[in-house]
Scaffold this motif. Sequence first.
Motif, PDB file in Angstrom:
ATOM      1  N   ILE A  58      28.566  35.612   2.826  1.00 58.18           N
ATOM      2  CA  ILE A  58      27.175  35.305   3.205  1.00 58.18           C
ATOM      3  C   ILE A  58      26.416  36.608   3.346  1.00 58.18           C
ATOM      4  N   GLU A  64      24.711  28.188   5.981  1.00 56.41           N
ATOM      5  CA  GLU A  64      25.846  29.050   6.355  1.00 56.41           C
ATOM      6  C   GLU A  64      26.965  28.206   6.960  1.00 56.41           C
ATOM      7  N   ILE A  91      30.179  37.784   6.799  1.00 54.85           N
ATOM      8  CA  ILE A  91      28.709  37.690   6.844  1.00 54.85           C
ATOM      9  C   ILE A  91      28.203  39.127   6.869  1.00 54.85           C
ATOM     10  N   LYS A  96      18.640  27.860   6.599  1.00 59.00           N
ATOM     11  CA  LYS A  96      19.607  28.902   6.212  1.00 59.00           C
ATOM     12  C   LYS A  96      20.834  28.856   7.133  1.00 59.00           C
ATOM     13  N   SER A 131      21.540  34.145   2.472  1.00 57.70           N
ATOM     14  CA  SER A 131      20.937  33.591   3.671  1.00 57.70           C
ATOM     15  C   SER A 131      19.780  34.508   4.080  1.00 57.70           C
ATOM     16  N   THR A 181      28.803  26.084   4.512  1.00 54.63           N
ATOM     17  CA  THR A 181      29.710  26.912   3.693  1.00 54.63           C
ATOM     18  C   THR A 181      31.019  27.141   4.437  1.00 54.63           C
ATOM     19  N   ARG A 214      22.815  38.476   4.317  1.00 54.10           N
ATOM     20  CA  ARG A 214      21.550  38.248   5.028  1.00 54.10           C
ATOM     21  C   ARG A 214      20.607  39.413   4.726  1.00 54.10           C
ATOM     22  N   ARG A 269      23.881  32.417  15.710  1.00 53.52           N
ATOM     23  CA  ARG A 269      22.725  31.939  14.941  1.00 53.52           C
ATOM     24  C   ARG A 269      21.773  31.265  15.920  1.00 53.52           C
TER      25      ARG A 269
END
Length: 339
Positions: A169, A153, A238, A149, A121, A156, A171, A139
């Motif tokens: 994920i 996410e 993440i 993106k 991402s 997913t 970033r 986000r």
Amino acid sequence: MKKSTILVTGSAGFMGSHLVDALIDQGNSVYGIDNLSIGYLKNVIPKARKTFVKLDLRDRKKIASLIGRVKPEIIFHLAAIAREGLSQFTPISHTENNYNAYLNVLIPAIKNKVRRVVLFSSMAVYGDQEPPFSEDMLRKPIDIYGTAKAAMEQATEALSDVFGFEYVILRPHNVYGPRQNLADPYRNVIAIFMNRLLQKKPFYIYGNGEQTRSFTYIGDIVSPMATAGFQANISGEIINLGPERAYTINQMAEIVLKSFGSDLHPIYLPDRPREVKDAFCSSAKAKKLIGFSDKTSLSEGIKEMIGWAKTVGFKEPKYLRSLELNEGKAPKTWSEKLI
Ligand SMILES: NC(=O)c1ccc[n+]([C@@H]2O[C@H](COP(=O)([O-])OP(=O)(O)OC[C@H]3O[C@@H](n4cnc5c(N)ncnc54)[C@H](O)[C@@H]3O)[C@@H](O)[C@H]2O)c1
């Protein structure tokens, strides 16, 4: 480490090609896909050529058939059009090549019992919140690329919850280094600066250059990227990927000019629409979970990249023939092909 069958999308691109090399070195069986729209076949090392497929992820049938044949246990999804500043002017292509293309990979992957998906991402999902960005922030993308993106996410998370595959994920932010596309006039600020200096021409800075960013040397993240595919305790995480130290674009430009031995000066242009002023991340999670360490200072990394760029030489910038939207708002660096 158990050897696995792996699929890497975007494998002829900058980060994907470095990742493939590392995964092959570990003894894995690695398949690569790229449509070569931005990446280069020369980034695919000889050991990876036999299992490289030139394929466009917008072609749903072809990708489904390949995944059905290969049945990858792990997928690293890097394929993207990642031209954040351009995305406001090409929203359809940014959605088709990012969100839609990802679903074209994910659906057959789920049907073929993929074990883990590592989604690349971007820091763009944080938008213009107060940095340093940490993974627990919401986000809040403010541009089309970041929106795609963020949607990737969320898709997913939702599909993993329903169908039970593992995911991680990542970033990353402002990655630079050898193999970066020097001919892309729309992204990769360090590469754009170097490509201008290779022609002994000054480069352009949007706004006053006081925007802040942290820059990530590719050599510092190859191993953490690969680890994200295997590490047992990180499914569902993440993770920001890159250093915490932020530089202004002016400071970075000065390092590039000095390392190049150039006495040219940047040319300043108006801001680009919807460009975030300050964007850098916390890297505590990456250090703790996937062994990230920002070993390479910005000046060391830039010197390495200049060494490589000089061997490659100036690359003619490749502009799109037209934009989906323009209305006179595109920076003149693009409309007048200044880069
Ligand atoms: N480099 C960075 O600074 C950075 C920062 C944040 C996030 N990321 C993400 O990391 C990933 C890799 O970035 P990169 O810098 O290596 O980019 P890159 O452009 O070098 O690589 C992406 C590759 O995807 C391929 N591709 C694009 N559309 C495709 C399609 N429809 N079908 C098949 N292949 C397609 C391109 O040809 C290219 O080789 C991307 O997902 C990007 O969004 C990168």
